[in-house]
Design an enzyme around this catalytic site. Structure first.
Site, PDB file in Angstrom:
ATOM      1  N   SER A  60       0.822  -1.201   0.000  1.00 35.92           N
ATOM      2  CA  SER A  60       0.000   0.000   0.000  1.00 35.92           C
ATOM      3  C   SER A  60       0.862   1.260   0.000  1.00 35.92           C
ATOM      4  O   SER A  60       1.710   1.449  -0.861  1.00 35.92           O
ATOM      5  CB  SER A  60      -0.962  -0.052   1.186  1.00 35.92           C
ATOM      6  OG  SER A  60      -2.023   0.866   1.031  1.00 35.92           O
ATOM      7  N   ASP A 175      -5.759  -3.936  -2.110  1.00 35.00           N
ATOM      8  CA  ASP A 175      -4.694  -3.653  -1.145  1.00 35.00           C
ATOM      9  C   ASP A 175      -4.099  -4.935  -0.559  1.00 35.00           C
ATOM     10  O   ASP A 175      -4.807  -5.813  -0.067  1.00 35.00           O
ATOM     11  CB  ASP A 175      -5.290  -2.800  -0.021  1.00 35.00           C
ATOM     12  CG  ASP A 175      -4.232  -2.159   0.859  1.00 35.00           C
ATOM     13  OD1 ASP A 175      -3.144  -2.731   1.001  1.00 35.00           O
ATOM     14  OD2 ASP A 175      -4.510  -1.071   1.404  1.00 35.00           O
TER      15      ASP A 175
END
Length: 349
Positions: A60, A175
């Site tokens: 991320s 993610d």
């Protein structure tokens, strides 16, 4: 503003070591949304002590910071985030019909990345970088380490419910923090001698009170910076008007009542709780050689206006572990450290 493509300070490519003269270092930069600016401080602490970084594994926001550092653009990123009103971050993204996510970050992520560098592919990076994403359909971890950078960044940063999933090679990716917020196992696969991991989700409270946004100095107006380029001015002017109406547009779209918790805070807080639990389990099973946990417990995941605090805590957190890091690096080659590899799908971006 784009930087040159010279290697970042402390990068092993500047002074290639002779075989066996020193240990190699893999740096793991975990997920954490706005807390991710702590990675800037952590890297700066390593540089201040002359600790080289040979590999980077990110998830991320950790992938975003790590990629820009590997481009030689960390200072460019730091000056940008310090000069920008963090509350405008979400105005850089377009609200979409909430079929799979509230925001579409593809175009704006490209702009926010390319304003710092011209690098486009993993092969152009001065330091090898691996990024972690999650296959939404198969429920497995995917490692991205080759091909174009932007699709990989778009995938690893696609927070479920907030950003629409990214389509990469016929797979829907979100993610990587869903499965592996601090990808130590991926760093182990590089066969680096020492693995240093930065965990942003420990919940440890900061050493000082967070500064209210209203009290923060107006650095952009008082101290002109080189980021006030034509591109940045165009972006800022265009999207500044979107900030005030952003949440109203979402609330109107979903018919949210005023006394119900904000949708973005609800999503991000829920994900933070989940990632904190997952991180504890993963680190217990596969610990790094050095674990850095900046004191960011007072920061919410969307506190993009607390840049200075996050950077400071990242620096201090790494500084506190410096003796351990140097002790490990001084050990003779082949000295056993923590070990363990984690299986994951290897996939080019």
């Amino acid at each position: 503003m784009k930087s040159d493509t010279s290697p970042p300070a402390g990068n092993a490519t500047e002074h290639p070591p002779k075989p066996g003269t020193r240990k190699t270092v893999a740096l793991v930069l975990g997920s954490g949304s706005s807390r991710g600016w702590a990675h800037i401080g952590a890297i700066e602490a390593l540089e201040a002590h002359g600790i080289p970084i040979d590999y980077i594994s990110g998830c991320s926001i950790g992938s975003y910071v790590g990629a820009l550092y590997a481009c030689g653009s960390l200072q460019s990123l730091k000056e940008f985030v310090l000069s920008m009103d963090g509350k405008k971050v979400f105005s850089y993204f377009d609200v979409v019909f909430p079929r799979s996510g509230l925001l579409n970050g593809t175009k704006k992520l490209a702009e926010l990345f390319r304003m710092h560098t011209d690098v486009e592919r993993f092969s152009e990076l001065h330091i090898p970088v691996t990024m972690v994403a999650t296959d939404l359909q198969r429920g497995e971890k995917v490692v991205l380490k080759s091909g174009h950078l932007l699709p990989a960044l778009r995938a690893t940063m696609s927070v479920p419910g907030l950003f629409a999933p990214a389509r990469v090679k016929n797979r829907w990716l979100v993610d990587g923090g869903i499965l592996d917020p601090v990808p130590v196992g991926v760093a182990r696969a590089t066969e680096a001698d020492v693995v240093i991991a930065v965990d942003l989700n420990s919940g440890i409270a900061s050493r000082r009170m967070r500064k209210a946004a209203a009290e923060a100095p107006a650095t952009t107006a008082e101290k002109p910076s080189r980021f006030q380029s034509e591109l940045l001015l165009k972006l800022t002017n265009y999207y500044a008007s979107a900030e005030n109406g952003f949440k109203q547009r979402i609330n109107a779209l979903l018919g949210r009542e005023s006394d119900i918790p904000d949708i973005i805070d609800t999503v991000m807080t829920s994900i933070n709780i989940m990632q904190e639990r997952i991180t504890r389990i993963n680190l217990a099973v596969d610990p790094p050689d050095v674990l850095v946990q900046p004191r960011l417990g007072t920061l919410k995941m969307m506190d993009f206006d607390q840049v200075q605090l996050a950077i400071e805590e990242g620096y201090i957190g790494m500084e506190e572990k410096m003796e351990d890091i140097k002790a490990l690096l001084e050990m003779p080659p082949g000295f056993p450290t923590s070990s363990g590899l984690e299986a994951a799908t290897d996939m080019s971006a």
